[in-house]
Design an enzyme around this catalytic site. Structure first.
Site, PDB file in Angstrom:
ATOM      1  N   SER A   7      -7.527 -11.806  -4.128  1.00 37.91           N
ATOM      2  CA  SER A   7      -7.393 -11.078  -2.862  1.00 37.91           C
ATOM      3  C   SER A   7      -8.762 -10.753  -2.289  1.00 37.91           C
ATOM      4  CB  SER A   7      -6.614  -9.783  -3.085  1.00 37.91           C
ATOM      5  OG  SER A   7      -6.741  -8.979  -1.925  1.00 37.91           O
ATOM      6  N   HIS A  32      -5.697 -14.980  -1.060  1.00 36.72           N
ATOM      7  CA  HIS A  32      -4.724 -13.975  -0.624  1.00 36.72           C
ATOM      8  C   HIS A  32      -5.414 -13.061   0.389  1.00 36.72           C
ATOM      9  CE1 HIS A  32      -1.136 -11.395  -1.180  1.00 36.72           C
ATOM     10  NE2 HIS A  32      -1.976 -10.379  -1.070  1.00 36.72           N
ATOM     11  N   ASP A  34      -5.050  -9.917   2.989  1.00 37.31           N
ATOM     12  CA  ASP A  34      -4.243  -8.718   3.250  1.00 37.31           C
ATOM     13  C   ASP A  34      -4.520  -8.145   4.634  1.00 37.31           C
ATOM     14  OD1 ASP A  34      -2.841  -8.157   0.677  1.00 37.31           O
ATOM     15  OD2 ASP A  34      -4.899  -8.157  -0.094  1.00 37.31           O
ATOM     16  N   MET A  36      -3.588  -5.238   7.326  1.00 37.93           N
ATOM     17  CA  MET A  36      -2.987  -3.891   7.392  1.00 37.93           C
ATOM     18  C   MET A  36      -3.207  -3.301   8.779  1.00 37.93           C
ATOM     19  SD  MET A  36      -4.483  -2.437   3.832  1.00 37.93           S
ATOM     20  CE  MET A  36      -4.488  -3.430   2.345  1.00 37.93           C
ATOM     21  N   HIS A  65      -0.724 -11.915   3.711  1.00 39.45           N
ATOM     22  CA  HIS A  65       0.213 -10.827   3.393  1.00 39.45           C
ATOM     23  C   HIS A  65       0.128  -9.781   4.508  1.00 39.45           C
ATOM     24  CE1 HIS A  65       1.081  -7.272   0.378  1.00 39.45           C
ATOM     25  NE2 HIS A  65       2.040  -7.428   1.272  1.00 39.45           N
ATOM     26  N   MET A  67       0.950  -6.443   6.088  1.00 34.57           N
ATOM     27  CA  MET A  67       1.438  -5.071   5.890  1.00 34.57           C
ATOM     28  C   MET A  67       1.390  -4.400   7.254  1.00 34.57           C
ATOM     29  SD  MET A  67      -0.500  -4.484   2.285  1.00 34.57           S
ATOM     30  CE  MET A  67      -1.467  -5.967   2.555  1.00 34.57           C
ATOM     31  N   MET A 136       5.504  -6.004  -4.854  1.00 33.78           N
ATOM     32  CA  MET A 136       4.342  -5.104  -4.889  1.00 33.78           C
ATOM     33  C   MET A 136       4.394  -4.308  -6.189  1.00 33.78           C
ATOM     34  SD  MET A 136       2.616  -5.769  -2.214  1.00 33.78           S
ATOM     35  CE  MET A 136       1.353  -4.621  -2.772  1.00 33.78           C
ATOM     36  N   GLY A 141      -1.620  -1.005   0.427  1.00 35.52           N
ATOM     37  CA  GLY A 141      -2.604  -0.341   1.283  1.00 35.52           C
ATOM     38  C   GLY A 141      -4.011  -0.357   0.717  1.00 35.52           C
ATOM     39  N   PHE A 142      -4.117  -0.430  -0.602  1.00 31.03           N
ATOM     40  CA  PHE A 142      -5.443  -0.338  -1.210  1.00 31.03           C
ATOM     41  C   PHE A 142      -5.551  -1.243  -2.427  1.00 31.03           C
ATOM     42  CE2 PHE A 142      -4.264   3.602   0.826  1.00 31.03           C
ATOM     43  CZ  PHE A 142      -5.342   3.840   1.665  1.00 31.03           C
ATOM     44  N   GLY A 143      -6.754  -1.753  -2.657  1.00 29.28           N
ATOM     45  CA  GLY A 143      -7.031  -2.489  -3.889  1.00 29.28           C
ATOM     46  C   GLY A 143      -7.389  -1.506  -4.998  1.00 29.28           C
ATOM     47  N   GLY A 144      -7.462  -2.027  -6.209  1.00 26.28           N
ATOM     48  CA  GLY A 144      -7.969  -1.228  -7.320  1.00 26.28           C
ATOM     49  C   GLY A 144      -7.035  -0.168  -7.869  1.00 26.28           C
ATOM     50  N   ASP A 174       1.671  -8.589  -6.839  1.00 29.69           N
ATOM     51  CA  ASP A 174       0.515  -8.127  -6.070  1.00 29.69           C
ATOM     52  C   ASP A 174       0.210  -6.665  -6.378  1.00 29.69           C
ATOM     53  OD1 ASP A 174      -1.487  -7.791  -4.261  1.00 29.69           O
ATOM     54  OD2 ASP A 174      -0.250  -8.086  -2.467  1.00 29.69           O
ATOM     55  N   GLY A 175      -0.921  -6.447  -7.039  1.00 32.97           N
ATOM     56  CA  GLY A 175      -1.402  -5.084  -7.277  1.00 32.97           C
ATOM     57  C   GLY A 175      -1.608  -4.767  -8.743  1.00 32.97           C
ATOM     58  N   GLY A 176      -2.837  -4.466  -9.099  1.00 25.21           N
ATOM     59  CA  GLY A 176      -3.135  -4.017 -10.455  1.00 25.21           C
ATOM     60  C   GLY A 176      -3.034  -5.093 -11.516  1.00 25.21           C
ATOM     61  N   GLY A 196      -7.309  -8.779  -7.058  1.00 19.05           N
ATOM     62  CA  GLY A 196      -8.430  -8.346  -6.220  1.00 19.05           C
ATOM     63  C   GLY A 196      -9.559  -7.820  -7.078  1.00 19.05           C
TER      64      GLY A 196
HETATM   65  C1  DX5 Z   1      -2.678  -4.027  -1.743  1.00 20.97           C
HETATM   66  C2  DX5 Z   1      -2.866  -5.471  -1.438  1.00 20.97           C
HETATM   67  C3  DX5 Z   1      -3.333  -6.259  -2.597  1.00 20.97           C
HETATM   68  C4  DX5 Z   1      -4.665  -5.830  -3.152  1.00 20.97           C
HETATM   69  C5  DX5 Z   1      -4.617  -6.081  -4.620  1.00 20.97           C
HETATM   70  O1  DX5 Z   1      -2.002  -3.412  -0.716  1.00 20.97           O
HETATM   71  O2  DX5 Z   1      -1.672  -6.054  -0.987  1.00 20.97           O
HETATM   72  O3  DX5 Z   1      -3.332  -7.657  -2.324  1.00 20.97           O
HETATM   73  O4  DX5 Z   1      -5.767  -6.493  -2.601  1.00 20.97           O
HETATM   74  O5  DX5 Z   1      -5.760  -5.579  -5.186  1.00 20.97           O
HETATM   75  P1  DX5 Z   1      -5.884  -5.282  -6.735  1.00 20.97           P
HETATM   76  O6  DX5 Z   1      -5.686  -6.585  -7.444  1.00 20.97           O
HETATM   77  O7  DX5 Z   1      -7.259  -4.734  -6.861  1.00 20.97           O
HETATM   78  O8  DX5 Z   1      -4.822  -4.280  -7.098  1.00 20.97           O
HETATM   79 ZN    ZN Z   2      -1.565  -8.313  -0.881  1.00 21.57          ZN
END
Ligand code: DX5
Ligand code: ZN
Length: 215
Positions: A7, A32, A34, A36, A65, A67, A136, A141-144, A174-176, A196
């Site tokens: 991502s 990927h 994102d 938003m 993706h 959002m 999800m 909304g956020f990475g990490g 997607d996520g974590g 990501g």
């Molecule tokens: C979150 C995004 C993800 C995000 C994943 O809303 O849709 O694609 O970038 O990031 P990580 O892998 O750091 O959780």
């Molecule tokens: Zn995503």
């Protein structure tokens, strides 16, 4: 072998070209991306200019993706910007069947994303029209963020539905996603891993991608 989709949200935006070159030369399958809108999710990321730029910088699949609310108003613009796969959120689409038809008529693969609280059985009458389901595993909304463990049960339930209907729908998580949990995510039935932070914040992203690919 899983499909690996790093991502770009976690990339270095001052050095996007460097990160694109790195991904191009890595075993990553997809980019990927994102998008938003600050409405559907409490964050604003990037839009058309970045996607157009990345499209020119790679031959890999661009997995966009969305959002955002009202994704149907922008599907054509995302196709023009270079999206190969366009994923909309079920929670943002009261007329999901129409959204999917529109995406496919524009020549893109159609994805549907589900927030962590949205049950997979809501897809039972639409699954045959979906190329990929994005589950999800964090609140979007956020990475990490931390992977939500209940996602594993959702993957197993969705895989069961897909097999029962003899479909080939891909399951994207997607996520974590990290090197530590990718194994059990794949074992549960996932096909595509979005990553990501675990890729871009690692000491050697190319090696991390190769390790995810080998899982
Ligand atoms: C979150 C995004 C993800 C995000 C994943 O809303 O849709 O694609 O970038 O990031 P990580 O892998 O750091 O959780
Ligand atoms: Zn995503």
């Amino acid at each position: 072998m899983p499909i690996i989709a790093p991502s770009l949200l976690s990339a270095d935006f001052l050095n996007l070209q460097k990160d694109c070159t790195m991904l191009n030369e890595s075993q990553a399958d997809w980019f990927h991306l994102d998008v938003m809108d600050g409405q559907f999710v409490p964050n604003i990321s990037f839009g058309f200019p970045i996607i157009e730029t990345i499209r020119k910088a790679t031959t890999k699949t661009c997995d966009v993706h969305l959002m955002i609310l009202e994704p149907g108003n922008y599907a054509k613009a995302f196709q023009k910007a270079g999206a190969d796969i366009l994923t909309v959120h079920i929670e943002a689409c009261p007329h999901l069947h129409r959204n999917l038809q529109q995406i496919k008529s524009l020549g893109m693969k159609a994805g549907v994303a589900l927030n962590p609280h949205t049950p997979v059985h809501l897809l039972s009458d639409i699954l045959q029209d979906i190329d990929m389901v994005c589950l999800m595993s964090v609140n979007p909304g956020f990475g990490g963020q931390q992977f939500i463990p209940h996602t594993l049960d959702k993957i197993r339930a969705l895989k069961h539905m897909i097999i029962e209907k003899s479909l080939h729908t891909l399951i994207e998580i997607d996520g974590g996603v990290t090197l530590a949990n990718a194994g059990e995510i794949l074992q549960a039935g996932a096909d595509v891993l979005v990553a990501g932070n675990s890729v871009f914040k690692s000491a050697d992203p190319v090696t991390t991608i190769a390790a995810l690919k080998k899982m």
